[in-house]
Each structure stands twice: as C-alpha cells, then as structure tokens.
Design an enzyme around this catalytic site. Structure first.
Site, mmCIF file in Angstrom:
data_model
loop_
_atom_site.group_PDB
_atom_site.id
_atom_site.type_symbol
_atom_site.label_atom_id
_atom_site.label_comp_id
_atom_site.label_asym_id
_atom_site.label_seq_id
_atom_site.Cartn_x
_atom_site.Cartn_y
_atom_site.Cartn_z
ATOM 1 N N GLY A 1 0.900 -1.310 -0.180
ATOM 2 C CA GLY A 1 0.016 -0.111 0.460
ATOM 3 C C GLY A 1 1.032 1.221 0.143
ATOM 4 O O GLY A 1 0.500 2.025 -1.275
ATOM 5 N N ARG B 1 7.323 2.207 1.050
ATOM 6 C CA ARG B 1 7.183 -0.117 0.998
ATOM 7 C C ARG B 1 7.886 -0.307 -0.337
ATOM 8 O O ARG B 1 8.750 -0.987 -0.659
ATOM 9 C CB ARG B 1 6.280 -0.361 1.395
ATOM 10 C CG ARG B 1 5.982 -0.023 2.970
ATOM 11 C CD ARG B 1 6.783 -1.540 3.879
ATOM 12 N NE ARG B 1 6.896 -1.445 5.404
ATOM 13 C CZ ARG B 1 6.024 -1.104 6.180
ATOM 14 N NH1 ARG B 1 4.820 -1.732 5.722
ATOM 15 N NH2 ARG B 1 6.778 -1.568 7.467
ATOM 16 N N ARG C 1 1.774 10.939 -9.355
ATOM 17 C CA ARG C 1 1.543 11.117 -7.577
ATOM 18 C C ARG C 1 2.031 10.701 -6.363
ATOM 19 O O ARG C 1 1.545 9.389 -4.879
ATOM 20 C CB ARG C 1 -0.232 10.220 -7.653
ATOM 21 C CG ARG C 1 -1.357 11.186 -8.356
ATOM 22 C CD ARG C 1 -2.496 10.732 -8.320
ATOM 23 N NE ARG C 1 -3.299 11.702 -9.062
ATOM 24 C CZ ARG C 1 -4.000 11.861 -8.652
ATOM 25 N NH1 ARG C 1 -4.506 11.912 -7.429
ATOM 26 N NH2 ARG C 1 -5.584 12.755 -9.385
ATOM 27 N N ARG D 1 -0.498 -8.803 -2.996
ATOM 28 C CA ARG D 1 -0.658 -7.926 -2.745
ATOM 29 C C ARG D 1 0.824 -8.415 -1.083
ATOM 30 O O ARG D 1 0.332 -9.215 -0.757
ATOM 31 C CB ARG D 1 -1.787 -7.446 -2.174
ATOM 32 C CG ARG D 1 -2.191 -6.850 -0.940
ATOM 33 C CD ARG D 1 -3.253 -5.924 -0.608
ATOM 34 N NE ARG D 1 -3.851 -5.820 0.764
ATOM 35 C CZ ARG D 1 -2.831 -4.557 1.929
ATOM 36 N NH1 ARG D 1 -2.287 -4.102 1.626
ATOM 37 N NH2 ARG D 1 -3.383 -4.479 3.264
ATOM 38 N N THR E 1 -0.492 -4.904 5.364
ATOM 39 C CA THR E 1 -0.961 -4.932 7.154
ATOM 40 C C THR E 1 -2.096 -5.514 7.607
ATOM 41 O O THR E 1 -2.760 -4.895 6.784
ATOM 42 C CB THR E 1 -0.348 -4.525 8.540
ATOM 43 O OG1 THR E 1 -0.734 -2.927 7.521
ATOM 44 C CG2 THR E 1 1.575 -4.299 8.667
ATOM 45 N N MET F 1 -8.161 -3.688 4.066
ATOM 46 C CA MET F 1 -8.710 -2.515 3.378
ATOM 47 C C MET F 1 -8.489 -3.087 2.265
ATOM 48 O O MET F 1 -8.854 -2.054 0.745
ATOM 49 C CB MET F 1 -8.194 -1.096 3.778
ATOM 50 C CG MET F 1 -9.399 -0.427 5.177
ATOM 51 S SD MET F 1 -8.230 0.517 5.941
ATOM 52 C CE MET F 1 -9.885 1.523 4.735
ATOM 53 N N GLU F 2 -8.082 -4.385 1.104
ATOM 54 C CA GLU F 2 -7.676 -3.873 -0.199
ATOM 55 C C GLU F 2 -8.180 -5.805 -0.953
ATOM 56 O O GLU F 2 -8.166 -5.267 -2.017
ATOM 57 C CB GLU F 2 -6.274 -3.454 -0.681
ATOM 58 C CG GLU F 2 -5.972 -2.085 -0.225
ATOM 59 C CD GLU F 2 -5.637 -1.845 1.029
ATOM 60 O OE1 GLU F 2 -5.319 -3.229 1.935
ATOM 61 O OE2 GLU F 2 -5.377 -0.983 1.488
ATOM 62 N N SER G 1 -0.924 -6.225 12.078
ATOM 63 C CA SER G 1 -0.166 -4.921 12.753
ATOM 64 C C SER G 1 -0.602 -4.569 13.911
ATOM 65 O O SER G 1 0.065 -3.511 14.946
ATOM 66 C CB SER G 1 0.206 -4.242 11.633
ATOM 67 O OG SER G 1 -0.960 -3.750 11.677
ATOM 68 N N ASP G 2 -1.555 -5.273 14.548
ATOM 69 C CA ASP G 2 -2.739 -5.006 15.736
ATOM 70 C C ASP G 2 -3.967 -5.607 15.772
ATOM 71 O O ASP G 2 -4.042 -6.328 15.439
ATOM 72 C CB ASP G 2 -3.139 -3.598 14.967
ATOM 73 C CG ASP G 2 -4.089 -2.994 14.337
ATOM 74 O OD1 ASP G 2 -3.456 -2.950 12.955
ATOM 75 O OD2 ASP G 2 -4.919 -3.317 14.382
HETATM 76 N N1 HPA Z 1 -8.380 -2.206 10.265
HETATM 77 C C1 HPA Z 1 -8.584 -1.588 9.408
HETATM 78 N N2 HPA Z 1 -6.685 -2.435 8.409
HETATM 79 C C2 HPA Z 1 -6.592 -2.482 8.852
HETATM 80 C C3 HPA Z 1 -6.112 -2.415 10.446
HETATM 81 C C4 HPA Z 1 -7.681 -2.363 11.079
HETATM 82 O O1 HPA Z 1 -7.406 -2.536 12.603
HETATM 83 N N3 HPA Z 1 -5.222 -2.653 11.028
HETATM 84 C C5 HPA Z 1 -3.830 -3.039 9.608
HETATM 85 N N4 HPA Z 1 -4.673 -2.356 8.937
#
Ligand code: HPA
Length: 234
Positions: free
Chosen positions: A20, A24, A43, A87, A90, A180-181, A203-204
């Site tokens: 994304g 990177r 862009r 792709r 994260t 999101m992709e 990542s979380d």
């Molecule tokens: N939500 C959507 N996209 C993400 C998230 C999330 O918590 N973490 C990393 N990409």
C-alpha cells in the site's frame, strides 16, 4: 503509459508486488532487487522493476483502500499485461489465535464495501486467491520455519468505524483479520483472468488493542516480502 502509471510498454514485469505504501515499494526495490529501474512517480505512487534471484519482478505502491488499489490494479492488468499480483500489507487481528507479527495468507475476502454491490447489481461475488500462488507462498513460508495462518479476511472501506465492536460479526464467521484492499484485488484478478494473492502481517489486534512497534513491523514485513518475492518469481 496509462493515466496513473507512467511506464512504457515492457517496463513492468509479469509479476508485481503491491504494498500500500509507496515508500515500502522503494524500500523493497532498494534493499532486495538489483538492476532497478523506477518506472513511475506519478502522484508519488512509486513503481520499480528489478531482478530478484535473476528474475524480473516489479513493485508498485497502491495507496490505502479499495478505490485507490483498484486504479493501479486495473491499469496493471489491462494496460501492462501483469499476470501475477501479490499484495503485501498489514491487518488487524480479530481472532484470539492470530497474534501480532503473524503472517496471514488470505484465502478469500469478505467485504463491507459498496464496490462489488454496485459492480454486480446487488448480487454477491466471492473474491478468492489464486490456489497456485497460495500453495507456493504457504510452502515457501513453511520452508523458512514460519507458520502462516491461512483463512478468510475482511476488506473494509473504513479504518475508523462508528461501532467499535463491528468486527465481532466477521469474527463469528471465522474471518482472521481486517484490512482494506484484498477483496478488490481478488475481484479484478477474476475479471482479467489473472492470478492474485494477499500476504498480511498482523500489525495490531482489534481484540486486545495491542500494536506492533515500528521495528517489529519492519522485521515481520521483511519476512513477508521474502515469501512474496519467492512466490512472484516461481
Ligand atoms: N483495520 C483496517 N485495516 C487495517 C487495520 C485495521 O485495524 N490494521 C491494519 N490494517
């Protein structure tokens, strides 16, 4: 040359990695590829082609979210003949057994997006990974001693949701993580009859609200990049 990608015919390899973040893309090109040529900076969505283990591969930033990714992937498939698109991104974990820094391979993607609702006139499409790419990536990860989690993900149109517990319904139906992709990438691969895969590092966590440090993200991302590059050239 397409509207958003200033490349000449032949500038882009048959296999493309899709982070994304365009920085990177730059990082991958500068640290892992040789004989690098930058073909796009329109862009600031950088795109590069180089060699990995002697084989041509490109890396193209897509931006965040399905509308942005859709522009780049449509042009890569339609105008530049790209055959394999991977792709690398994260995601946020929504299952207890999916831990920070895990690698998730997306078998298929559910979505809250309106894109396929509009595209298919209210019908529902099942965006799924290329089995060949998935099998290769899984085997490459195992051979390095990593144990990726393979399962479904959710591609959401919103990072920030009004209802903080919205993810729980997807979790009840077995989805591993939110990003999101992926749904748009897999749908476009089906449309153009190409191969696509999504590799994610966690990542979380939406369950515990833990986050990885930027150093941890970099290490996990580097592992995923190596798997993605080996899959791309195989
Ligand atoms: N939500 C959507 N996209 C993400 C998230 C999330 O918590 N973490 C990393 N990409």
């Amino acid at each position: 040359m397409s509207i958003h990608i200033a490349a000449k015919p032949g500038d882009i390899a048959e296999a493309v990695l899709l982070p994304g973040d365009p920085l990177r893309a730059q990082f991958i090109a500068e640290t892992l590829l040789t004989d690098v040529h930058q073909y796009n900076q329109v862009r600031n969505m950088f795109g590069y082609t180089g060699l990995y283990q002697g084989k041509r591969v490109s890396v193209q930033g897509t931006g965040m979210g399905m509308p942005s990714l859709s522009i780049y992937v449509n042009e890569l498939f339609r105008d530049f003949g790209v055959k394999r698109a991977i792709r690398i991104g994260t995601a946020g974990a929504i299952q207890e057994n999916v831990q920070l820094r895990d690698i998730v391979i997306a078998l298929a993607a559910s979505t809250d997006s309106g894109i396929n609702h509009i595209r298919f006139g209210g019908r529902s499409f099942a965006p799924a990974a290329s089995f060949t790419l998935l099998k290769t990536a899984y085997e490459r990860a195992l051979s390095r001693g990593w144990q990726p989690k393979v399962g479904t993900v959710v591609s959401s149109d919103r990072f920030y949701t009004e209802d903080p517990a919205e993810w729980k319904l997807w979790a009840q139906f077995g989805c591993l993580a939110v990003e999101m992709e992926c749904a748009e990438l897999y749908t476009l691969a089906a449309k153009y009859q190409r191969e696509a895969l999504t590799l994610l590092t966690i990542s979380d966590s939406l369950i515990t609200h833990e986050q990885t440090s930027s150093e941890e993200r970099q290490t996990a991302f580097t592992q995923m990049m190596e798997v993605a590059l080996e899959t791309a050239i195989s």
